[in-house]
Design an enzyme around this catalytic site. Sequence first.
Site, PDB file in Angstrom:
ATOM      1  N   LYS A  28       0.834  -1.214   0.000  1.00  0.00           N
ATOM      2  CA  LYS A  28       0.000   0.000   0.000  1.00  0.00           C
ATOM      3  C   LYS A  28       0.864   1.257   0.000  1.00  0.00           C
ATOM      4  O   LYS A  28       0.641   2.179  -0.782  1.00  0.00           O
ATOM      5  CB  LYS A  28      -0.934   0.033   1.229  1.00  0.00           C
ATOM      6  CG  LYS A  28      -1.832  -1.170   1.378  1.00  0.00           C
ATOM      7  CD  LYS A  28      -2.729  -1.069   2.599  1.00  0.00           C
ATOM      8  CE  LYS A  28      -1.996  -1.069   3.925  1.00  0.00           C
ATOM      9  NZ  LYS A  28      -1.294  -2.319   4.254  1.00  0.00           N
ATOM     10  N   ARG A  58      -9.719   1.016   8.787  1.00  0.00           N
ATOM     11  CA  ARG A  58      -9.346  -0.368   9.109  1.00  0.00           C
ATOM     12  C   ARG A  58     -10.412  -1.073   9.920  1.00  0.00           C
ATOM     13  O   ARG A  58     -10.220  -2.233  10.288  1.00  0.00           O
ATOM     14  CB  ARG A  58      -8.066  -0.347   9.954  1.00  0.00           C
ATOM     15  CG  ARG A  58      -6.793  -0.482   9.186  1.00  0.00           C
ATOM     16  CD  ARG A  58      -5.703  -0.267  10.203  1.00  0.00           C
ATOM     17  NE  ARG A  58      -4.544  -1.036   9.971  1.00  0.00           N
ATOM     18  CZ  ARG A  58      -3.454  -0.563   9.375  1.00  0.00           C
ATOM     19  NH1 ARG A  58      -3.430   0.649   8.904  1.00  0.00           N
ATOM     20  NH2 ARG A  58      -2.402  -1.310   9.253  1.00  0.00           N
ATOM     21  N   ARG A  90      11.937  -5.475   4.842  1.00  0.00           N
ATOM     22  CA  ARG A  90      11.720  -4.029   4.671  1.00  0.00           C
ATOM     23  C   ARG A  90      12.649  -3.178   5.528  1.00  0.00           C
ATOM     24  O   ARG A  90      12.945  -3.489   6.668  1.00  0.00           O
ATOM     25  CB  ARG A  90      10.271  -3.684   5.046  1.00  0.00           C
ATOM     26  CG  ARG A  90      10.018  -2.175   4.999  1.00  0.00           C
ATOM     27  CD  ARG A  90       8.560  -1.838   5.050  1.00  0.00           C
ATOM     28  NE  ARG A  90       7.891  -2.358   6.221  1.00  0.00           N
ATOM     29  CZ  ARG A  90       6.571  -2.302   6.385  1.00  0.00           C
ATOM     30  NH1 ARG A  90       5.806  -1.757   5.461  1.00  0.00           N
ATOM     31  NH2 ARG A  90       6.027  -2.796   7.469  1.00  0.00           N
ATOM     32  N   ARG A 143      11.212  -1.171  11.097  1.00  0.00           N
ATOM     33  CA  ARG A 143      10.082  -0.821  11.967  1.00  0.00           C
ATOM     34  C   ARG A 143       9.984  -1.763  13.166  1.00  0.00           C
ATOM     35  O   ARG A 143      10.226  -2.951  13.042  1.00  0.00           O
ATOM     36  CB  ARG A 143       8.776  -0.865  11.164  1.00  0.00           C
ATOM     37  CG  ARG A 143       8.430   0.474  10.549  1.00  0.00           C
ATOM     38  CD  ARG A 143       7.302   0.405   9.561  1.00  0.00           C
ATOM     39  NE  ARG A 143       6.117  -0.301  10.013  1.00  0.00           N
ATOM     40  CZ  ARG A 143       4.984  -0.372   9.323  1.00  0.00           C
ATOM     41  NH1 ARG A 143       4.891   0.258   8.164  1.00  0.00           N
ATOM     42  NH2 ARG A 143       3.951  -1.043   9.784  1.00  0.00           N
ATOM     43  N   ARG A 162      -0.539  -8.310  13.675  1.00  0.00           N
ATOM     44  CA  ARG A 162      -1.080  -7.409  12.637  1.00  0.00           C
ATOM     45  C   ARG A 162      -1.932  -8.174  11.638  1.00  0.00           C
ATOM     46  O   ARG A 162      -2.984  -7.692  11.210  1.00  0.00           O
ATOM     47  CB  ARG A 162       0.070  -6.700  11.910  1.00  0.00           C
ATOM     48  CG  ARG A 162       0.707  -5.611  12.757  1.00  0.00           C
ATOM     49  CD  ARG A 162       2.112  -5.304  12.320  1.00  0.00           C
ATOM     50  NE  ARG A 162       2.201  -4.756  10.986  1.00  0.00           N
ATOM     51  CZ  ARG A 162       3.316  -4.788  10.245  1.00  0.00           C
ATOM     52  NH1 ARG A 162       4.406  -5.368  10.710  1.00  0.00           N
ATOM     53  NH2 ARG A 162       3.324  -4.231   9.066  1.00  0.00           N
TER      54      ARG A 162
HETATM   55  P1  AP5 Z   1       4.885  -1.513   1.907  1.00  0.00           P
HETATM   56  O1  AP5 Z   1       4.557  -0.696   0.710  1.00  0.00           O
HETATM   57  O2  AP5 Z   1       5.635  -0.866   3.019  1.00  0.00           O
HETATM   58  O3  AP5 Z   1       3.568  -2.291   2.432  1.00  0.00           O
HETATM   59  P2  AP5 Z   1       2.291  -1.747   3.201  1.00  0.00           P
HETATM   60  O4  AP5 Z   1       1.104  -2.388   2.581  1.00  0.00           O
HETATM   61  O5  AP5 Z   1       2.334  -0.267   3.289  1.00  0.00           O
HETATM   62  O6  AP5 Z   1       2.528  -2.453   4.581  1.00  0.00           O
HETATM   63  P3  AP5 Z   1       2.517  -1.861   6.066  1.00  0.00           P
HETATM   64  O7  AP5 Z   1       3.307  -2.842   6.898  1.00  0.00           O
HETATM   65  O8  AP5 Z   1       2.935  -0.443   6.101  1.00  0.00           O
HETATM   66  O9  AP5 Z   1       1.018  -1.993   6.396  1.00  0.00           O
HETATM   67  P4  AP5 Z   1       0.397  -1.969   7.777  1.00  0.00           P
HETATM   68  O10 AP5 Z   1      -1.020  -1.839   7.398  1.00  0.00           O
HETATM   69  O11 AP5 Z   1       0.737  -3.131   8.630  1.00  0.00           O
HETATM   70  O12 AP5 Z   1       1.121  -0.737   8.522  1.00  0.00           O
HETATM   71  P5  AP5 Z   1       0.699   0.758   8.803  1.00  0.00           P
HETATM   72  O13 AP5 Z   1       1.900   1.600   8.784  1.00  0.00           O
HETATM   73  O14 AP5 Z   1      -0.464   1.144   7.951  1.00  0.00           O
HETATM   74  O15 AP5 Z   1       5.721  -2.786   1.375  1.00  0.00           O
HETATM   75  C1  AP5 Z   1       6.245  -3.754   2.266  1.00  0.00           C
HETATM   76  C2  AP5 Z   1       7.630  -4.228   1.758  1.00  0.00           C
HETATM   77  O16 AP5 Z   1       7.463  -4.886   0.498  1.00  0.00           O
HETATM   78  C3  AP5 Z   1       8.644  -3.107   1.501  1.00  0.00           C
HETATM   79  O17 AP5 Z   1       9.902  -3.574   1.840  1.00  0.00           O
HETATM   80  C4  AP5 Z   1       8.559  -2.840  -0.005  1.00  0.00           C
HETATM   81  O18 AP5 Z   1       9.791  -2.376  -0.504  1.00  0.00           O
HETATM   82  C5  AP5 Z   1       8.205  -4.227  -0.537  1.00  0.00           C
HETATM   83  N1  AP5 Z   1       7.318  -4.193  -1.691  1.00  0.00           N
HETATM   84  C6  AP5 Z   1       6.160  -3.485  -1.796  1.00  0.00           C
HETATM   85  N2  AP5 Z   1       5.557  -3.702  -2.986  1.00  0.00           N
HETATM   86  C7  AP5 Z   1       6.371  -4.590  -3.636  1.00  0.00           C
HETATM   87  C8  AP5 Z   1       6.296  -5.228  -4.903  1.00  0.00           C
HETATM   88  N3  AP5 Z   1       5.259  -5.007  -5.743  1.00  0.00           N
HETATM   89  N4  AP5 Z   1       7.271  -6.088  -5.251  1.00  0.00           N
HETATM   90  C9  AP5 Z   1       8.294  -6.335  -4.410  1.00  0.00           C
HETATM   91  N5  AP5 Z   1       8.436  -5.756  -3.193  1.00  0.00           N
HETATM   92  C10 AP5 Z   1       7.486  -4.906  -2.813  1.00  0.00           C
HETATM   93  O19 AP5 Z   1       0.144   0.657  10.291  1.00  0.00           O
HETATM   94  C11 AP5 Z   1       1.036   0.384  11.354  1.00  0.00           C
HETATM   95  C12 AP5 Z   1       0.305   0.367  12.674  1.00  0.00           C
HETATM   96  O20 AP5 Z   1      -0.289   1.670  12.926  1.00  0.00           O
HETATM   97  C13 AP5 Z   1      -0.876  -0.603  12.789  1.00  0.00           C
HETATM   98  O21 AP5 Z   1      -0.457  -1.917  13.121  1.00  0.00           O
HETATM   99  C14 AP5 Z   1      -1.694   0.061  13.893  1.00  0.00           C
HETATM  100  O22 AP5 Z   1      -1.113  -0.164  15.161  1.00  0.00           O
HETATM  101  C15 AP5 Z   1      -1.547   1.542  13.568  1.00  0.00           C
HETATM  102  N6  AP5 Z   1      -2.598   2.008  12.646  1.00  0.00           N
HETATM  103  C16 AP5 Z   1      -2.395   2.536  11.398  1.00  0.00           C
HETATM  104  N7  AP5 Z   1      -3.570   2.856  10.827  1.00  0.00           N
HETATM  105  C17 AP5 Z   1      -4.531   2.518  11.719  1.00  0.00           C
HETATM  106  C18 AP5 Z   1      -5.958   2.591  11.686  1.00  0.00           C
HETATM  107  N8  AP5 Z   1      -6.612   3.068  10.606  1.00  0.00           N
HETATM  108  N9  AP5 Z   1      -6.638   2.163  12.772  1.00  0.00           N
HETATM  109  C19 AP5 Z   1      -5.995   1.679  13.861  1.00  0.00           C
HETATM  110  N10 AP5 Z   1      -4.658   1.568  13.953  1.00  0.00           N
HETATM  111  C20 AP5 Z   1      -3.922   1.992  12.885  1.00  0.00           C
HETATM  112 MG    MG Z   2       2.607   1.099   4.852  1.00  0.00          MG
END
Ligand code: AP5
Ligand code: MG
Length: 209
Positions: free
Chosen positions: A13, A88, A122, A155, A166
């Site tokens: 994402k 979410r 990552r 992270r 997660r």
């Molecule tokens: P990346 O693009 O970083 O993936 P992502 O989908 O953004 O994954 P996240 O881990 O950021 O999602 P998340 O939902 O767990 O975390 P968030 O920060 O939102 O890609 C991942 C890896 O793959 C990278 O190394 C990249 O280089 C590689 N990659 C990507 N695409 C690729 C491809 N096509 N081919 C090859 N490699 C690729 O949330 C974190 C925390 O915040 C949550 O756990 C929660 O505690 C809190 N939080 C955030 N939002 C909320 C909410 N709305 N409600 C409640 N709590 C929340």
């Molecule tokens: Mg992300």
Amino acid sequence: MKMVFLGPPGAGKGTLAAMASKSMGLPHISTGDLFRAAIKNETELGKKVKGILAEGKLVPDDLTIALIRERLGADDARDGWILDGFPRTTGQAEALQSIAPVELVVNFDVPDETILFRLTGRSICKDCGKIYHATTMPPAREGVCDICGGPLYVRSDDREEAIRTRLNAYREQTEPLIAWYGKLGKLVTIDGSGSPDAVYIRFAEASRV
Ligand code: AP5
Ligand code: MG
């Protein structure tokens, strides 16, 4: 265009939102990034959510909705945005509909083994937030950002136990949004596997941008 990127942790994402933000000129708003910035700056919000993020649990709806309400009120968010990681829960989705109805929800579908591979490799630039992967998108110099020269970090929630938490939170609380937005007629699901450029082409076709 008011758009939501939906998908499990590691679906890509953040990577795709950065590409789409650049090409479409829309702000990329990630609640995860906003929480991590609050933690880094040691704000009141940051102190409240630090442990929750490290464990991999969801931050309570009231805090998350207040944060997004404020962010969507900023000038740059008036004409559109890409929301990454929000909503979410159904409570968050209902709140968002009352703040600013979504026009398109893009659901990134990736198999579990890809999720684990992506998350365990990552690293992220501490200064500019650029996302790397040890195998698929390594930096030219280990530990150093290609774009700004900043240091790369892993992270706190990219540990095996937090990844499991997660994924469970995603399955129980977020996955039901696929059907929820499907009923609203706003959902497109795309295959999130393959290179970022390959996924971007599918995204562009599905959203006709
Ligand atoms: P990346 O693009 O970083 O993936 P992502 O989908 O953004 O994954 P996240 O881990 O950021 O999602 P998340 O939902 O767990 O975390 P968030 O920060 O939102 O890609 C991942 C890896 O793959 C990278 O190394 C990249 O280089 C590689 N990659 C990507 N695409 C690729 C491809 N096509 N081919 C090859 N490699 C690729 O949330 C974190 C925390 O915040 C949550 O756990 C929660 O505690 C809190 N939080 C955030 N939002 C909320 C909410 N709305 N409600 C409640 N709590 C929340
Ligand atoms: Mg992300």
